[in-house]
Design a protein around this motif. Structure first.
Motif, PDB file in Angstrom:
ATOM      1  N   ILE A 188     -18.611  14.059 -16.919  1.00 59.76           N
ATOM      2  CA  ILE A 188     -17.213  14.489 -16.912  1.00 59.76           C
ATOM      3  C   ILE A 188     -16.936  15.314 -18.165  1.00 59.76           C
ATOM      4  CG2 ILE A 188     -16.470  12.463 -15.588  1.00 59.76           C
ATOM      5  CD1 ILE A 188     -15.098  11.498 -18.226  1.00 59.76           C
ATOM      6  N   ALA A 189     -16.124  16.342 -17.994  1.00 60.40           N
ATOM      7  CA  ALA A 189     -15.653  17.118 -19.136  1.00 60.40           C
ATOM      8  C   ALA A 189     -14.592  16.289 -19.844  1.00 60.40           C
ATOM      9  CB  ALA A 189     -15.075  18.448 -18.664  1.00 60.40           C
ATOM     10  N   ALA A 190     -14.779  16.034 -21.136  1.00 58.35           N
ATOM     11  CA  ALA A 190     -13.848  15.187 -21.876  1.00 58.35           C
ATOM     12  C   ALA A 190     -13.333  15.922 -23.105  1.00 58.35           C
ATOM     13  CB  ALA A 190     -14.526  13.880 -22.282  1.00 58.35           C
ATOM     14  N   GLU A 191     -12.308  15.329 -23.705  1.00 55.71           N
ATOM     15  CA  GLU A 191     -11.748  15.909 -24.923  1.00 55.71           C
ATOM     16  C   GLU A 191     -12.833  15.966 -26.003  1.00 55.71           C
ATOM     17  OE1 GLU A 191     -11.769  11.637 -25.444  1.00 55.71           O
ATOM     18  OE2 GLU A 191     -11.076  12.903 -23.797  1.00 55.71           O
ATOM     19  N   ARG A 238     -24.850   9.291 -22.596  1.00 58.53           N
ATOM     20  CA  ARG A 238     -25.068  10.168 -23.745  1.00 58.53           C
ATOM     21  C   ARG A 238     -24.048  11.296 -23.703  1.00 58.53           C
ATOM     22  NH1 ARG A 238     -30.906  12.987 -25.436  1.00 58.53           N
ATOM     23  NH2 ARG A 238     -30.566  12.825 -27.697  1.00 58.53           N
ATOM     24  N   ASP A 239     -23.528  11.667 -24.853  1.00 53.35           N
ATOM     25  CA  ASP A 239     -22.598  12.790 -24.939  1.00 53.35           C
ATOM     26  C   ASP A 239     -23.340  14.072 -25.313  1.00 53.35           C
ATOM     27  OD1 ASP A 239     -20.615  10.996 -24.396  1.00 53.35           O
ATOM     28  OD2 ASP A 239     -19.579  11.187 -26.319  1.00 53.35           O
ATOM     29  N   TYR A 240     -22.827  15.188 -24.766  1.00 54.58           N
ATOM     30  CA  TYR A 240     -23.402  16.507 -25.038  1.00 54.58           C
ATOM     31  C   TYR A 240     -22.268  17.466 -25.390  1.00 54.58           C
ATOM     32  CZ  TYR A 240     -27.753  14.901 -22.822  1.00 54.58           C
ATOM     33  OH  TYR A 240     -28.890  14.212 -22.507  1.00 54.58           O
ATOM     34  N   ARG A 241     -22.602  18.487 -26.168  1.00 54.21           N
ATOM     35  CA  ARG A 241     -21.609  19.500 -26.506  1.00 54.21           C
ATOM     36  C   ARG A 241     -21.303  20.349 -25.268  1.00 54.21           C
ATOM     37  NH1 ARG A 241     -19.916  20.521 -31.153  1.00 54.21           N
ATOM     38  NH2 ARG A 241     -21.803  19.726 -32.190  1.00 54.21           N
ATOM     39  N   ARG A 242     -20.018  20.610 -25.053  1.00 57.23           N
ATOM     40  CA  ARG A 242     -19.576  21.439 -23.924  1.00 57.23           C
ATOM     41  C   ARG A 242     -19.059  22.772 -24.454  1.00 57.23           C
ATOM     42  NH1 ARG A 242     -14.438  21.437 -21.375  1.00 57.23           N
ATOM     43  NH2 ARG A 242     -13.904  19.555 -22.584  1.00 57.23           N
ATOM     44  N   VAL A 243     -19.525  23.839 -23.864  1.00 58.77           N
ATOM     45  CA  VAL A 243     -19.090  25.177 -24.264  1.00 58.77           C
ATOM     46  C   VAL A 243     -18.435  25.849 -23.067  1.00 58.77           C
ATOM     47  CG1 VAL A 243     -20.888  25.396 -26.015  1.00 58.77           C
ATOM     48  CG2 VAL A 243     -21.326  26.210 -23.698  1.00 58.77           C
ATOM     49  N   PRO A 244     -17.443  26.697 -23.309  1.00 60.56           N
ATOM     50  CA  PRO A 244     -16.748  27.352 -22.188  1.00 60.56           C
ATOM     51  C   PRO A 244     -17.715  28.101 -21.272  1.00 60.56           C
ATOM     52  CG  PRO A 244     -15.578  27.723 -24.255  1.00 60.56           C
ATOM     53  CD  PRO A 244     -16.889  27.087 -24.626  1.00 60.56           C
ATOM     54  N   GLY A 245     -17.533  27.876 -19.970  1.00 59.36           N
ATOM     55  CA  GLY A 245     -18.321  28.608 -18.988  1.00 59.36           C
ATOM     56  C   GLY A 245     -19.717  28.083 -18.746  1.00 59.36           C
ATOM     57  N   ASP A 246     -20.070  26.905 -19.329  1.00 64.44           N
ATOM     58  CA  ASP A 246     -21.439  26.437 -19.106  1.00 64.44           C
ATOM     59  C   ASP A 246     -21.649  25.869 -17.709  1.00 64.44           C
ATOM     60  OD1 ASP A 246     -19.953  24.157 -19.580  1.00 64.44           O
ATOM     61  OD2 ASP A 246     -21.259  23.341 -21.131  1.00 64.44           O
ATOM     62  N   THR A 247     -20.554  25.542 -16.988  1.00 66.35           N
ATOM     63  CA  THR A 247     -20.638  25.178 -15.567  1.00 66.35           C
ATOM     64  C   THR A 247     -19.394  25.715 -14.872  1.00 66.35           C
ATOM     65  OG1 THR A 247     -19.402  23.102 -15.683  1.00 66.35           O
ATOM     66  CG2 THR A 247     -21.754  22.983 -16.208  1.00 66.35           C
ATOM     67  N   ASN A 248     -19.439  25.720 -13.558  1.00 65.13           N
ATOM     68  CA  ASN A 248     -18.233  26.068 -12.791  1.00 65.13           C
ATOM     69  C   ASN A 248     -17.605  24.821 -12.180  1.00 65.13           C
ATOM     70  OD1 ASN A 248     -20.009  25.459 -10.753  1.00 65.13           O
ATOM     71  ND2 ASN A 248     -19.783  27.393  -9.641  1.00 65.13           N
ATOM     72  N   TRP A 249     -17.909  23.651 -12.719  1.00 63.78           N
ATOM     73  CA  TRP A 249     -17.302  22.386 -12.290  1.00 63.78           C
ATOM     74  C   TRP A 249     -16.926  21.573 -13.527  1.00 63.78           C
ATOM     75  CZ3 TRP A 249     -20.905  19.090 -14.338  1.00 63.78           C
ATOM     76  CH2 TRP A 249     -22.254  19.497 -14.321  1.00 63.78           C
ATOM     77  N   ARG A 299     -16.798  18.090 -25.083  1.00 62.30           N
ATOM     78  CA  ARG A 299     -18.052  17.393 -24.803  1.00 62.30           C
ATOM     79  C   ARG A 299     -18.161  17.013 -23.336  1.00 62.30           C
ATOM     80  NH1 ARG A 299     -16.844  11.237 -26.259  1.00 62.30           N
ATOM     81  NH2 ARG A 299     -14.577  11.324 -26.218  1.00 62.30           N
ATOM     82  N   TRP A 300     -19.399  16.801 -22.947  1.00 59.71           N
ATOM     83  CA  TRP A 300     -19.706  16.200 -21.655  1.00 59.71           C
ATOM     84  C   TRP A 300     -20.042  14.730 -21.899  1.00 59.71           C
ATOM     85  CZ3 TRP A 300     -18.737  18.647 -17.300  1.00 59.71           C
ATOM     86  CH2 TRP A 300     -18.790  20.046 -17.264  1.00 59.71           C
ATOM     87  N   MET A 301     -19.394  13.839 -21.142  1.00 59.69           N
ATOM     88  CA  MET A 301     -19.774  12.436 -21.152  1.00 59.69           C
ATOM     89  C   MET A 301     -20.656  12.223 -19.930  1.00 59.69           C
ATOM     90  SD  MET A 301     -16.287  10.466 -22.358  1.00 59.69           S
ATOM     91  CE  MET A 301     -17.210   8.995 -22.848  1.00 59.69           C
ATOM     92  N   VAL A 302     -21.915  11.887 -20.176  1.00 60.78           N
ATOM     93  CA  VAL A 302     -22.921  11.801 -19.112  1.00 60.78           C
ATOM     94  C   VAL A 302     -23.404  10.366 -18.991  1.00 60.78           C
ATOM     95  CG1 VAL A 302     -25.186  12.603 -18.330  1.00 60.78           C
ATOM     96  CG2 VAL A 302     -23.635  14.184 -19.515  1.00 60.78           C
TER      97      VAL A 302
END
Length: 466
Positions: A236-239, A207-218, A242-245
């Protein structure tokens, strides 16, 4: 070493990563290279039928990034400009193996977080730009042409058209997991290669999720399954911000749920809480999608005593791995370099030389993946003394890596195909693995005792080589 003159024609059957990399290398030695693929290839990064796993998390190991950068200079910079993330594989990833965390320190192992469609689209565009390469889609490979002991071309069926015969000095089977290369060889009177098979009995749900700056330190999270906890997770942080989970389960009754609430709850079972915490607050970008992983197959072309000239198989057509370990694209890249080296030595007995060299490339990731699969009692397969020994050693190594960053780096270097496996048995590594606990280092629960392992490093390496 002599360089082959740029003459003749090569045909590549299959336009995925493996076929495109083969075409890139072949363009240095053949005056014309034609790639055929049965899909209608997208003009941009997009999923397609011929790569059913493309929507799931993918891994480009450090060696794969290194090879791709050599074949396509500027690749890393171009893809990061499109939103991919260049990472240090130890510092920027949260690794959890058997419940043990690898310390996050700089390792010099350079990786790239990018989706499979984005990477394939980029490589396809670069290959298409080569003046001597043509990529034709909507064309299905249906067989080989031969004259005596030499393959002389391929039979191709364009969608909606009549069968075409394409003469070639070399035909490369890059048609993936479902390839018919052994059948085509049998039609010409050749014995098909013996196949090694292991069914990983693994189910993916991504499932893909929206990624926002600073939401993790990895930038990536990897929690590997173990016999005690036969489930895992990858992010993984992807283009596309988004997060590809991907969540996975091994064996009966371990498949991740496909409903949102169940999916989140499954992530909460992982030994590291960070992924569950991320998914609890991140915005989903679509529903979970399920995939039952196919059987891993290694076709032993290197063992054939009779091979036609003019025919090769690469990537998944030769060895299709359990994708849970993220090895496939990197192995295809290294195989392309083996092909380049073989061609620089000339074309005489090319298939035999290539298959022998490629087998040495495949040995390491195949043994690592199959050995890891066979740790699980639900997976059927032969468990040799060597397999049992290595799995026991790796269990202890994971525990040692949590205490010693250098052990974690060595493990990651081997897993990323940057260091040969004997590096895991260097005296300094063995000492930390076999004799845990040094003044000033935190203690963790020791793994179960092993037999025949409390021995000097040289004896340990001898056992591992058997």
């Amino acid at each position: 070493m002599s360089t082959t003159n740029v003459t003749g024609r090569a045909v590549v059957l299959g336009g995925s990563i493996g076929g495109l990399l083969a075409a890139r290398v072949l363009s240095e030695s053949y005056a014309k290279v034609t790639v055929f693929d049965r899909d209608e290839l997208p003009t941009e990064a997009a999923d397609r039928k011929g790569v059913p796993q493309s929507g799931h998390s993918h891994g480009l190991l450090a060696r794969g990034r290194q090879v791709l950068e050599e074949l396509f200079p500027g690749l890393t910079a171009d893809l990061t400009a499109q939103g991919a993330a260049a990472i240090d594989i130890q510092r920027d990833c949260l690794w959890v193996n058997d419940g043990h965390r690898i310390p996050r320190v700089a390792s010099g192992l350079e990786g790239l977080c990018v989706s499979r469609p984005a990477l394939e689209a980029y490589v396809r565009d670069r290959v298409r730009a080569l003046p001597t390469v043509e990529v034709r889609d909507r064309c299905e490979a249906v067989g080989l042409l031969a004259d005596g002991g030499t393959v002389t071309g391929a039979r191709v069926l364009p969608r909606g058209g009549a069968e075409e015969h394409h003469d070639a000095d070399l035909v490369v089977d890059a048609t993936g997991r479902g390839n018919r290369g052994p059948t085509w060889l049998a039609e010409l009177g050749y014995q098909p290669p013996v196949e090694d098979r292991v069914d990983p009995r693994t189910v993916y749900v991504s499932r893909d999720y929206r990624r926002v700056p600073g939401d993790t330190n990895w930038s990536a999270f990897i929690s590997s399954p173990s016999p005690a906890a036969p489930y895992g997770g990858v992010a993984i942080a992807a283009e596309g911000d988004r997060w590809m989970v991907t969540l996975l389960g091994i064996g009966p009754d371990q498949a991740p749920p496909t409903d949102g609430e169940g999916y989140l709850a499954f992530a909460g079972r992982l030994p590291a809480p960070e992924l569950h915490a991320l998914l609890s607050r991140a915005e989903p970008l679509g529903p979970p999608t399920r995939m039952r992983l196919p059987t891993s197959v290694r076709r032993r072309y290197e063992h054939l005593t009779r091979l036609p000239e003019g025919f090769l198989a690469v990537a998944d057509a030769m060895c299709s791995f359990n994708p849970a370990y993220g090895q496939g694209m990197t192995v295809a890249a290294v195989e392309a370099m083996v092909l380049r080296d073989c061609l620089r030595q000339g074309r005489r007995e090319l298939p035999r030389r290539f298959f022998a060299g490629a087998a040495k490339v495949v040995d390491v990731p195949w043994d690592m993946a199959v050995g890891a699969d066979l740790r699980h009692p639900t997976i059927a397969g032969p468990r040799s003394r060597r397999t049992r020994f290595l799995n026991g050693y790796v269990t202890r190594l994971h525990a040692a890596a949590a205490r010693h960053p250098e052990v974690g780096r060595r493990f990651l270097s081997v897993a990323n195909l940057m260091t040969p496996p004997p590096g895991l048995f260097a005296p300094g590594i063995v000492a930390r693995v076999l004799w845990p606990g040094r003044p000033g280092t935190p203690q963790v629960a020791r793994p179960e005792p092993m037999t025949s392992i409390e021995q000097p490093a040289a004896r340990v390496e001898e056992l591992a080589a058997r």
